[in-house]
Scaffold this motif. Sequence first.
Motif, PDB file in Angstrom:
ATOM      1  N   ILE A  26       0.788  -1.026   0.059  1.00 23.91           N
ATOM      2  CA  ILE A  26      -0.062  -0.166   0.150  1.00 23.91           C
ATOM      3  C   ILE A  26       0.797   1.180   0.053  1.00 23.91           C
ATOM      4  N   GLN A  27       1.860   1.205   0.836  1.00 21.63           N
ATOM      5  CA  GLN A  27       2.891   2.187   0.803  1.00 21.63           C
ATOM      6  C   GLN A  27       3.623   2.638  -0.602  1.00 21.63           C
ATOM      7  N   GLN A  28       3.834   1.308  -1.146  1.00 20.42           N
ATOM      8  CA  GLN A  28       4.515   1.465  -2.534  1.00 20.42           C
ATOM      9  C   GLN A  28       3.454   1.962  -3.637  1.00 20.42           C
ATOM     10  N   PHE A  29       2.216   1.735  -3.276  1.00 18.85           N
ATOM     11  CA  PHE A  29       1.204   2.343  -4.330  1.00 18.85           C
ATOM     12  C   PHE A  29       1.128   3.813  -4.164  1.00 18.85           C
ATOM     13  N   GLY A  30       1.068   3.994  -2.747  1.00 18.25           N
ATOM     14  CA  GLY A  30       1.113   5.528  -2.481  1.00 18.25           C
ATOM     15  C   GLY A  30       2.114   6.323  -2.919  1.00 18.25           C
ATOM     16  N   LYS A  31       3.404   5.859  -3.116  1.00 13.57           N
ATOM     17  CA  LYS A  31       4.840   6.306  -3.770  1.00 13.57           C
ATOM     18  C   LYS A  31       4.295   6.628  -5.208  1.00 13.57           C
ATOM     19  N   MET A  47      -9.412   3.159 -13.662  1.00 14.62           N
ATOM     20  CA  MET A  47      -8.979   1.600 -13.300  1.00 14.62           C
ATOM     21  C   MET A  47     -10.008   0.760 -14.039  1.00 14.62           C
ATOM     22  N   THR A  48      -9.245  -0.280 -14.575  1.00 15.53           N
ATOM     23  CA  THR A  48     -10.144  -1.312 -14.998  1.00 15.53           C
ATOM     24  C   THR A  48     -10.543  -2.170 -13.803  1.00 15.53           C
ATOM     25  N   LEU A  49     -11.736  -2.771 -13.571  1.00 17.23           N
ATOM     26  CA  LEU A  49     -12.336  -3.629 -12.725  1.00 17.23           C
ATOM     27  C   LEU A  49     -12.702  -4.698 -13.200  1.00 17.23           C
ATOM     28  N   PHE A  98      -3.384   1.581 -15.460  1.00 22.56           N
ATOM     29  CA  PHE A  98      -2.260   1.805 -16.461  1.00 22.56           C
ATOM     30  C   PHE A  98      -2.051   3.130 -16.604  1.00 22.56           C
ATOM     31  N   TRP A  99      -1.030   3.657 -16.322  1.00 24.34           N
ATOM     32  CA  TRP A  99      -0.451   5.198 -16.465  1.00 24.34           C
ATOM     33  C   TRP A  99       0.606   5.123 -17.601  1.00 24.34           C
ATOM     34  N   LYS A 100       0.259   5.288 -19.004  1.00 25.48           N
ATOM     35  CA  LYS A 100       1.204   5.180 -19.960  1.00 25.48           C
ATOM     36  C   LYS A 100       2.167   6.262 -19.932  1.00 25.48           C
ATOM     37  N   GLU A 101       1.767   7.362 -19.551  1.00 23.43           N
ATOM     38  CA  GLU A 101       2.858   8.647 -19.341  1.00 23.43           C
ATOM     39  C   GLU A 101       4.066   8.308 -18.546  1.00 23.43           C
ATOM     40  N   LEU A 102       3.829   7.380 -17.591  1.00 17.09           N
ATOM     41  CA  LEU A 102       4.983   6.977 -16.617  1.00 17.09           C
ATOM     42  C   LEU A 102       5.352   5.575 -17.033  1.00 17.09           C
ATOM     43  N   GLU A 103       4.752   4.891 -18.148  1.00 12.71           N
ATOM     44  CA  GLU A 103       5.064   3.624 -18.451  1.00 12.71           C
ATOM     45  C   GLU A 103       5.057   2.678 -17.316  1.00 12.71           C
ATOM     46  N   ARG A 104       3.843   2.684 -16.721  1.00 11.52           N
ATOM     47  CA  ARG A 104       3.713   2.077 -15.256  1.00 11.52           C
ATOM     48  C   ARG A 104       2.234   1.294 -15.565  1.00 11.52           C
ATOM     49  N   GLN A 105       2.503   0.194 -14.717  1.00 14.18           N
ATOM     50  CA  GLN A 105       0.893  -0.423 -14.446  1.00 14.18           C
ATOM     51  C   GLN A 105       0.999  -1.053 -12.905  1.00 14.18           C
ATOM     52  N   ILE A 106      -0.232  -1.131 -12.535  1.00 12.12           N
ATOM     53  CA  ILE A 106      -0.391  -1.552 -11.384  1.00 12.12           C
ATOM     54  C   ILE A 106      -1.454  -2.645 -11.236  1.00 12.12           C
ATOM     55  N   PHE A 184       3.558  -4.432  -9.279  1.00 17.64           N
ATOM     56  CA  PHE A 184       3.803  -3.298  -9.784  1.00 17.64           C
ATOM     57  C   PHE A 184       4.779  -3.558 -11.070  1.00 17.64           C
ATOM     58  N   TRP A 185       4.425  -2.761 -12.185  1.00 18.69           N
ATOM     59  CA  TRP A 185       5.063  -3.143 -13.549  1.00 18.69           C
ATOM     60  C   TRP A 185       5.437  -1.906 -14.384  1.00 18.69           C
ATOM     61  N   GLN A 186       6.744  -1.820 -14.256  1.00 23.29           N
ATOM     62  CA  GLN A 186       7.686  -0.493 -15.057  1.00 23.29           C
ATOM     63  C   GLN A 186       7.972  -1.190 -16.281  1.00 23.29           C
ATOM     64  N   GLY A 187       7.616  -0.345 -17.465  1.00 25.57           N
ATOM     65  CA  GLY A 187       8.137  -0.778 -18.869  1.00 25.57           C
ATOM     66  C   GLY A 187       9.527  -0.736 -19.012  1.00 25.57           C
ATOM     67  N   ARG A 188      10.122  -1.456 -19.535  1.00 30.68           N
ATOM     68  CA  ARG A 188      11.666  -1.389 -19.942  1.00 30.68           C
ATOM     69  C   ARG A 188      11.708  -1.694 -21.484  1.00 30.68           C
ATOM     70  N   GLN A 189      13.068  -1.571 -21.848  1.00 26.19           N
ATOM     71  CA  GLN A 189      13.378  -1.661 -23.336  1.00 26.19           C
ATOM     72  C   GLN A 189      13.273  -3.061 -23.771  1.00 26.19           C
ATOM     73  N   SER A 190      12.837  -3.223 -24.855  1.00 28.91           N
ATOM     74  CA  SER A 190      12.965  -4.650 -25.621  1.00 28.91           C
ATOM     75  C   SER A 190      12.074  -5.529 -24.845  1.00 28.91           C
ATOM     76  N   ARG A 191      10.795  -4.928 -24.350  1.00 31.62           N
ATOM     77  CA  ARG A 191      10.079  -5.944 -23.431  1.00 31.62           C
ATOM     78  C   ARG A 191      10.465  -6.629 -22.416  1.00 31.62           C
ATOM     79  N   LEU A 192      11.817  -6.361 -21.868  1.00 29.69           N
ATOM     80  CA  LEU A 192      12.145  -7.098 -20.612  1.00 29.69           C
ATOM     81  C   LEU A 192      11.759  -5.996 -19.362  1.00 29.69           C
ATOM     82  N   HIS A 193      10.545  -5.940 -19.139  1.00 30.52           N
ATOM     83  CA  HIS A 193       9.804  -5.247 -18.161  1.00 30.52           C
ATOM     84  C   HIS A 193      10.376  -5.545 -16.831  1.00 30.52           C
TER      85      HIS A 193
END
Length: 213
Positions: A26-31, A47-49, A98-106, A184-193
């Motif tokens: 929860i704290q990481q989500f808050g961050k 968000m998708t439910l 999905f926050w595409k601007e930050l290349e992140r998904q939770i 927590f998903w962070q996009g990385r190069q060459s699909r090695l997220h």
Amino acid sequence: MDSIAEIRKEYMLKTLNEKDVERNAIQQFGKWWQEATSSKIDEVNAMTLATATPNGKPSARIVLLKGYDENGFVFFTNYESNKGKELQVNAQACMVFFWKELERQIRLEGTIEKISSEESDAYFLSRPPGSQVGAWASPQSTVISGREVLDANVLKYTRQFEQNPLQRPKHWGGYRLKPQLVEFWQGRQSRLHDRLQYTIQENKTWKIERLAP
């Protein structure tokens, strides 16, 4: 099909390392939430439910997060909608941001429960008048003959509540997802997220594991 298959984006903004994250999901989500809101992302709380029937037939839709804390993640809806009916018989659900601007998904998995009537009342009364009337006017998820049904209902309830204080309809209120797993998903190069998965333990601590992309 060829043009669709050629659509791709390289993710290169950030990394996600075990040594840099909070030990509590929860704290990481808050961050990440603070970074997302500071980035001025449009509809940052969308968000998708995903819900499912008892026999496993899934359904999903976009809803809005309206609050979170150590107890879980809150959204509001019509209890008699399709999702409300599914949650009544199968309380397991999943949320995805999905926050595409930050290349992140939770992604969050857990059980759903209704919040208290007092909490639902307080939020309902904080909504704009049009949204309050809308909760009364829309028989959500049911088949209607046309838009005029909604228009007539809006007029009906607007006139009704000009004479009496508006109260929350009993068929409308809040739910809370109590997460058991958060990824927590962070996009990385060459699909090695980067993918870090938090799983709640019996002692209420979180186990953190890295998943292959």
